[in-house]
Design an enzyme around this catalytic site. Structure first.
Site, short mmCIF file in Angstrom:
data_model
loop_
_atom_site.label_atom_id
_atom_site.label_comp_id
_atom_site.label_asym_id
_atom_site.label_seq_id
_atom_site.Cartn_x
_atom_site.Cartn_y
_atom_site.Cartn_z
N ASN B 387 0.89 -1.27 0.03
CA ASN B 387 0.01 0.03 -0.06
C ASN B 387 0.93 1.25 -0.06
O ASN B 387 1.18 2.02 -1.06
CB ASN B 387 -1.06 -0.05 1.14
CG ASN B 387 -1.91 1.08 0.99
OD1 ASN B 387 -1.94 1.93 0.35
ND2 ASN B 387 -3.06 0.60 1.72
N ASP B 388 1.43 1.67 1.10
CA ASP B 388 2.21 2.94 1.07
C ASP B 388 3.42 2.94 0.11
O ASP B 388 3.65 3.89 -0.11
CB ASP B 388 2.79 3.11 2.64
CG ASP B 388 1.65 3.31 3.47
OD1 ASP B 388 0.57 3.65 3.25
OD2 ASP B 388 1.76 2.78 4.66
N VAL B 389 4.03 1.74 -0.05
CA VAL B 389 5.12 1.52 -0.78
C VAL B 389 4.99 2.09 -2.58
O VAL B 389 5.89 2.35 -3.09
CB VAL B 389 6.11 0.57 -0.69
CG1 VAL B 389 6.33 0.32 0.72
CG2 VAL B 389 4.99 -0.72 -1.15
N VAL B 390 3.75 2.31 -2.81
CA VAL B 390 3.32 2.37 -4.03
C VAL B 390 2.27 3.60 -4.18
O VAL B 390 1.72 4.06 -5.27
CB VAL B 390 2.47 1.33 -4.87
CG1 VAL B 390 3.68 0.23 -5.09
CG2 VAL B 390 1.26 1.08 -4.34
N SER B 428 0.30 3.34 7.43
CA SER B 428 0.76 4.39 7.85
C SER B 428 -0.54 5.31 8.19
O SER B 428 -0.61 6.41 8.83
CB SER B 428 1.44 5.53 7.04
OG SER B 428 0.93 5.62 5.90
#
Lengths: 100, 461
Positions: B387-390, B428
């Site tokens: 999720n957050d990493v993309v 996050s």
């Protein structure tokens, strides 16, 4: 071992640790952390010496806990690192997908 | 054999051990030789342990052997049984044990009550405090990752309280080292404060930052071991401890950098707390669902597919299915790669271990710098459990808490398929703009079930 020699060892070992890790690819960060976690299990030999020289009941108790913890550090660190690294194989080491 | 000869033999064995440790770590830093590296290091440990039994003047052999047998057996079995997803917290636990052992050595030396030379006493105290902090701190890290401690525990003036505890511990320790009126009570107080400091330092740090913290404590344990090595005049401990201390510090920095955080930021600020509520930015558009059969066709006729796995994939135990799907695609001539963000999983490199477990060859796995230029020529980017990493807001939204974090440019692919359990924000708490893009389609469902459907769909083509 004199103090100044110990200091030299300290400095050289610090550079060695830095150099050994400096070029490591990201994929090995976790196994390497686990591997270095195993390496400081060497505290076991110190704990053995501490317990071996212990006299009073209190010293023996603390020494016993020390050896117990250190042995756990070394054994657990080894097993987990070994299990992680066992999985790393390149496609050269295994049959190609679809090839029977 | 006389004592001098035995002493020389033990020194020689420590020399061999130091060599094997350094070679082992060196081999562990390349995937080709990594497997043998741990065996080399293991041999070193065995040599040092066996020869230490012959150290002149030691006794209490039954106690030593009993402690080694129990400690080894418990850790060996737990290490063999732990699931790969849970390995990070086991590393924390074993690391804490090492720190505790270093503190125990210091305690034995200090409780003995003999006046130690000032340098030796000081090193024992410093090693003791570092070891004790690493011990209790690592236990907290274990508890957080294991889900035993769910809340980050904060109050106003926390940094000040931590500083106060550290200061008091140092004063007590300094008095003990200087031999000023040593009483066992002072030594006890010193260790109690050090253990407390580990707790109060680690409890406020959120679960997402734990990997960096574990790595830091790993380095600290190494240092504590080195300091106690000075106290005991043990070269193997000094060398191994220092090597781990410096290597661990570097590793900690690499990890923190991969998360675009400074170490100070991790230790002294609250972000990374899973429970914190971060104001979600406004995102325009809507999420567009898609059926598995359509995705199957899309992937089967693609030229190039990049899979972006996240921790969600590991939780759903979907990595084996994902690899099965990729093998089908490779058979059809599709070019498949796995793109790994440095903090995918719970630790840098953790995702690689999980994929390796499923049998994915490591040469299909690319890291961020390698793969980011390739998304533009990719037909399908399959996001599973990430999720957050993309999240593209990390590139362009300055108000976002993840702004500046390097991300995988999955949004540049021609089609983006996101497998997701439901609509919700990432670890996050930040809303993901990627999900609302025109080229993104959502495939809802449990990771493993969704991939199983995809396999059927590709087979049916």
């Amino acid at each position: 071992m004199t103090g100044i020699v110990a200091l030299y060892i300290f400095m050289l070992a610090a550079f060695t640790g830095y150099e050994v890790i400096a070029k490591v690819p990201v994929i090995l960060h976790t196994p390497l952390m686990s591997g270095s976690n195993f390496v400081h299990g060497i505290v076991l030999v110190g704990a053995m010496a501490a317990l071996g020289h212990a006299d009073s009941g209190l010293e023996k108790t603390i020494g016993f806990i020390g050896v117990l913890l250190a042995a756990g550090n070394a054994a657990g660190g080894y097993v987990v690192t070994e299990r992680m690294l066992e999985m790393f194989k390149s496609s050269g080491n295994r049959p190609k997908p679809g090839a029977h | 054999m006389d004592a001098a000869a035995v002493g020389l033999l033990i020194q020689a064995s420590y020399f061999v051990t130091a060599f094997l440790f350094i070679m082992g770590l060196k081999r562990m830093s390349s995937p080709v030789t990594a497997r043998s590296g741990i065996v080399w290091a293991g041999a070193g440990m065995l040599v040092a342990t066996l020869f230490s039994f012959f150290e002149p003047g030691i006794g209490n052999y039954p106690l030593i052997i009993a402690a080694i047998v129990i400690g080894t057996a418990v850790a060996w079995i737990s290490g063999k049984r732990v699931a790969v997803t849970n390995m990070p917290q086991m590393i924390a636990l074993y690391n804490g044990m090492g720190g505790g052992a270093a503190a125990a050595i210091a305690a034995v030396e200090l409780y003995r009550g003999e006046q130690l030379p000032l340098t030796v006493g000081t090193l024992a105290v410093i090693g003791g405090i570092i070891g004790a902090v690493s011990f209790s701190g690592s236990l907290v890290a274990f508890g957080k990752l294991q889900g035993l401690i769910r809340k980050a525990w904060r109050f106003g003036g926390q940094q000040f309280v931590n500083l106060l505890i550290l200061g008091s511990a140092l004063v007590l320790g300094g008095m003990v080292a200087a031999g000023y009126n040593i009483s066992p009570g002072m030594v006890t107080g010193f260790f109690a404060l050090a253990l407390l400091l580990g707790l109060t330092m680690t409890l406020p740090i959120g679960g997402a930052d734990m990997p960096v913290v574990i790595s830091l404590y790993n380095a600290l344990t190494g240092l504590a071991v080195a300091f106690e090595g000075f106290v005991l005049g043990n070269a193997a401990m000094i060398i191994a401890g220092t090597v781990v201390g410096s290597a661990g510090t570097l590793l900690t920095q690499l990890m923190a950098r991969a998360m675009n955080r400074s170490l100070g930021n991790v230790l002294f600020s609250g972000f990374g707390d899973t429970g914190s509520t971060v104001a979600a930015g406004e995102v325009k558009g809507s999420m567009k669902p898609i059926e598995a059969s359509d995705v199957g066709v899309m992937m089967a006729f693609a030229q190039k597919v990049i899979v972006v796995p996240g921790y969600g994939m590991a939780v759903a135990q979907a990595q084996h299915k994902v690899w099965e799907l990729c093998q089908l695609l490779i058979e059809r001539g599709v070019q498949v790669r796995f793109a790994i963000h440095p903090v995918a999983g719970r630790m840098p490199g953790h995702m690689n271990v999980l994929l390796a477990e499923a049998g994915v060859p490591y040469d299909l796995i690319a890291d961020l710098d390698e793969v980011n230029g390739e998304f533009e020529t990719t037909d399908v980017a399959l996001i599973i459990g990430a999720n957050d990493v993309v999240n593209p807001v990390a590139r362009n939204d300055k108000s976002s808490p993840i702004y500046g974090m390097p991300i995988l440019n999955a949004d540049k692919a021609k089609n983006v398929i996101v497998i997701k359990r439901g609509q919700g924000a990432g670890f996050s708490g930040v809303e993901n703009a990627l999900f609302y893009l025109d080229n993104t389609r959502m495939l809802y469902g449990d990771g493993q079930a969704a991939v199983a459907q995809l396999i059927q769909a590709v087979k049916a083509v």
